[in-house]
Design a protein around this motif. Structure first.
Motif, mmCIF file in Angstrom:
data_model
loop_
_atom_site.group_PDB
_atom_site.id
_atom_site.type_symbol
_atom_site.label_atom_id
_atom_site.label_comp_id
_atom_site.label_asym_id
_atom_site.label_seq_id
_atom_site.Cartn_x
_atom_site.Cartn_y
_atom_site.Cartn_z
ATOM 1 N N VAL A 5 -2.069 2.214 6.882
ATOM 2 C CA VAL A 5 -1.602 2.712 5.580
ATOM 3 C C VAL A 5 -1.938 1.690 4.497
ATOM 4 O O VAL A 5 -2.130 0.502 4.774
ATOM 5 C CB VAL A 5 -0.076 2.986 5.578
ATOM 6 C CG1 VAL A 5 0.290 4.062 6.585
ATOM 7 C CG2 VAL A 5 0.730 1.708 5.824
ATOM 8 N N GLU A 6 -1.979 2.161 3.278
ATOM 9 C CA GLU A 6 -2.190 1.265 2.136
ATOM 10 C C GLU A 6 -0.968 0.361 1.968
ATOM 11 O O GLU A 6 0.165 0.782 2.191
ATOM 12 C CB GLU A 6 -2.407 2.069 0.856
ATOM 13 C CG GLU A 6 -3.632 2.964 0.858
ATOM 14 C CD GLU A 6 -4.948 2.201 0.846
ATOM 15 O OE1 GLU A 6 -4.953 1.044 0.345
ATOM 16 O OE2 GLU A 6 -5.953 2.745 1.318
ATOM 17 N N SER A 7 -1.235 -0.883 1.569
ATOM 18 C CA SER A 7 -0.146 -1.836 1.309
ATOM 19 C C SER A 7 -0.445 -2.542 -0.010
ATOM 20 O O SER A 7 -0.944 -3.673 -0.044
ATOM 21 C CB SER A 7 -0.048 -2.844 2.469
ATOM 22 O OG SER A 7 1.077 -3.673 2.334
ATOM 23 N N PRO A 8 -0.161 -1.863 -1.123
ATOM 24 C CA PRO A 8 -0.706 -2.283 -2.412
ATOM 25 C C PRO A 8 0.034 -3.392 -3.159
ATOM 26 O O PRO A 8 -0.471 -3.868 -4.173
ATOM 27 C CB PRO A 8 -0.655 -0.984 -3.219
ATOM 28 C CG PRO A 8 0.524 -0.252 -2.668
ATOM 29 C CD PRO A 8 0.576 -0.588 -1.208
ATOM 30 N N TYR A 9 1.210 -3.796 -2.699
ATOM 31 C CA TYR A 9 2.021 -4.723 -3.519
ATOM 32 C C TYR A 9 2.180 -6.099 -2.870
ATOM 33 O O TYR A 9 3.272 -6.630 -2.778
ATOM 34 C CB TYR A 9 3.392 -4.107 -3.782
ATOM 35 C CG TYR A 9 3.347 -2.714 -4.361
ATOM 36 C CD1 TYR A 9 2.707 -2.467 -5.583
ATOM 37 C CD2 TYR A 9 3.923 -1.643 -3.688
ATOM 38 C CE1 TYR A 9 2.642 -1.189 -6.117
ATOM 39 C CE2 TYR A 9 3.881 -0.359 -4.222
ATOM 40 C CZ TYR A 9 3.236 -0.137 -5.431
ATOM 41 O OH TYR A 9 3.181 1.131 -5.961
ATOM 42 N N GLU A 10 1.076 -6.665 -2.428
ATOM 43 C CA GLU A 10 1.139 -7.926 -1.681
ATOM 44 C C GLU A 10 0.587 -9.131 -2.447
ATOM 45 O O GLU A 10 0.517 -10.230 -1.898
ATOM 46 C CB GLU A 10 0.339 -7.808 -0.380
ATOM 47 C CG GLU A 10 0.825 -6.739 0.561
ATOM 48 C CD GLU A 10 -0.006 -6.708 1.834
ATOM 49 O OE1 GLU A 10 0.546 -6.395 2.885
ATOM 50 O OE2 GLU A 10 -1.217 -7.017 1.773
#
Length: 325
Positions: A193-198
């Motif tokens: 899955v996308e993990s955009p806030y890292e």
């Protein structure tokens, strides 16, 4: 009491009504006692934990054990919703072990889990945590962690009514991995899955600079021979859906990206190698195996207003959150 009507009423009360009242009273009391027993048996669960540092098996209350796991696995500075998500993941891990023979694993010496983070979850005892941090941390951060565990008491993640194997890692680098592309099993809830806030993660991107000779010698140590022409000797063959190197040709051998990660000591298997004169620049994204929940991604989602259940259901597809007790 010479009135015949009163005599009939009195007789009815004594013979019929009073026994019924007494019976109901006993029945209700019996239910109450059962509720007390049920509360006592389900309000607290003890588990056996093999402490690898002391070489002892300890019996601990699962919730108290989780205080130390969450404190060891995730920074206390993280948002409380991320800490709650971590608490549920950690509890799910224990229940998955309990339900799948964790006490039969030789390294556990009869316990359900151990304290070695390379094999189970990180666990530092309270004295170690205080030494690692300080008294101010214990007075301010420790209560925050305990609250995250207490607020999610008994909660675990399930898939098709079975507790899941809740893998997690520090930073995915923008996208997580399918389980079968890192480990052997394909699990329906461990999907990429996308993990955009890292972006706040200190390990989001990293760069290693290594000399040609050191690079060649590291592979020579594991039986892989390279020439001086590294531009020809190194070629990425395939990548996973999450972006990690699946296979890479090194010299005359095709090896897994995870093996190259191990040989070079890289943060992750999501890397690019560029030859620059007598040196190589190796750029990595993320930190850890990349499967399941990204801890820094969870914290980023929490900062964006997502709640713990939304975070977990993003990283673990199709799961439910249920109470074990």
């Amino acid at each position: 009491m010479k009135n015949p009507f009163l005599v009939v009423v009195y007789t009815f009360l004594v013979i019929v009504v009073l026994p019924v009242i007494l019976t109901i009273g006993i029945y209700k009391d019996d239910i109450f006692q059962k509720e007390i027993v049920q509360t006592k048996t389900t309000n607290s669960i003890n588990i056996k934990v093999y402490n690898t540092k002391t070489d002892n098996v300890e019996e601990l209350d699962i919730e108290k054990y989780l205080y130390n796991v969450v404190a060891s696995e995730m920074p206390a500075t993280f948002d409380e919703e991320a800490l709650k998500a971590q608490a549920i993941a950690a509890r799910s891990y224990v229940f998955h072990k309990m339900e799948n023979g964790g006490d039969k694993i030789p390294q556990h010496k009869g316990a359900v889990v151990c304290t070695d983070h390379r094999h189970c979850q990180e666990y530092l005892d309270t004295n170690t945590l205080e030494k690692l941090h300080n008294k101010k941390w214990m007075s301010e951060s420790w209560p925050k962690i305990k609250k995250a565990v207490d607020d999610t008491r008994g909660m675990v993640m399930t898939f098709e009514e079975k507790t899941i194997q809740p893998l997690y890692h520090s930073t995915s680098g923008g996208k997580t991995e399918n389980s079968e592309e890192v480990f052997s099993a394909s699990l329906p809830y461990l999907r990429s899955v996308e993990s955009p806030y890292e972006e706040e993660s200190p390990k989001f991107r990293a760069n290693m600079k290594i000399s040609k000779n050191d690079f060649i010698n590291k592979f020579k140590g594991v039986g892989i021979v390279l020439s001086d022409n590294l531009n020809k000797d190194i070629q990425v063959m395939s990548r996973s859906e999450g972006g990690s190197v699946k296979e890479i040709r090194v010299g005359n051998k095709v090896v897994k990206g995870s093996k190259v990660r191990s040989i070079l000591g890289l943060n992750s298997s999501d890397f690019d190698i560029k030859v620059d004169g007598n040196f190589l620049n190796i750029m990595t994204k993320g930190y850890g195996h990349g499967v399941g929940m990204s801890q820094w991604g969870a914290n980023g989602m929490a900062h964006k207003g997502y709640k713990y259940d939304e975070i977990l259901k993003h990283y673990f597809k199709g799961v439910s959150i249920e109470n074990k007790y």
